[in-house]
Design an enzyme around this catalytic site. Structure first.
Site, PDB file in Angstrom:
ATOM      1  CB  CYS A 139      -0.897  -0.013   1.234  1.00  7.01           C
ATOM      2  SG  CYS A 139      -1.897   1.479   1.420  1.00  7.01           S
ATOM      3  CB  CYS A 143      -5.052  -0.677   2.441  1.00 11.43           C
ATOM      4  SG  CYS A 143      -3.823  -1.125   3.687  1.00 11.43           S
ATOM      5  CB  CYS A 154      -0.381   2.178   5.690  1.00  7.23           C
ATOM      6  SG  CYS A 154      -1.071   0.598   5.127  1.00  7.23           S
ATOM      7  CB  CYS A 163      -8.828  -4.148 -11.834  1.00  4.01           C
ATOM      8  SG  CYS A 163      -8.321  -3.207 -13.263  1.00  4.01           S
ATOM      9  CB  CYS A 194      -4.240   2.896   5.952  1.00  7.41           C
ATOM     10  SG  CYS A 194      -4.073   2.752   4.152  1.00  7.41           S
TER      11      CYS A 194
END
Length: 137
Positions: A53, A101, A56, A124, A104
């Site tokens: 991510c 995510c 984070c 995607c 976060c």
């Protein structure tokens, strides 16, 4: 796949997110935007490593799960266990499953049921919401 819970391990104010993300990352990750197809270099990244991510640093996908979907966005057939959460997105007069995510809450992209075996899923992802870390050599 967990449903998105608004209580995240990492919580920041809008201003704090703006300080650590580029304007495009903020638009996609925090405001549910979508980058233009074909604009991310990660779409054509096929080296060994892990996709994290961008907000984070949580590991989300491994290169073993990446495939060329032909859509212009980095695509994967499965995430790292526990790394993502989902919500239903009813924008643009359609219903899609939005991927976030789990650490976060950052918006990553969408998951569709037209991916390859073994899962049949196509995660995607917006490349701007990801950071690629090559495997150690």
């Amino acid at each position: 796949m967990a449903t998105l819970d608004r209580n995240f391990e990492i919580n920041k104010t809008e201003e704090e997110w703006r300080q650590v993300l580029t304007p495009e990352q903020f638009r996609v990750l925090r405001q549910h935007g979508t980058e233009r197809a074909g604009t991310s270099p990660l779409d054509k990244q096929y080296g060994e490593g892990v996709y994290h991510c961008a907000a984070c640093e949580q590991p989300l996908f491994t290169s073993d799960a990446k495939f060329n979907s032909g859509t212009g966005w980095p695509s994967f057939f499965s995430p790292i266990e526990g790394a993502i959460a989902t919500t239903v997105d009813r924008s643009f007069f359609m219903t899609r499953v939005e991927v976030h995510c789990s650490r976060c809450g950052g918006h990553l992209g969408h998951v569709f049921e037209d991916g390859p075996a073994p899962t049949g899923q196509r995660y995607c992802m917006n490349g701007v919401s990801l950071k690629f870390e090559p495997a150690a050599s």
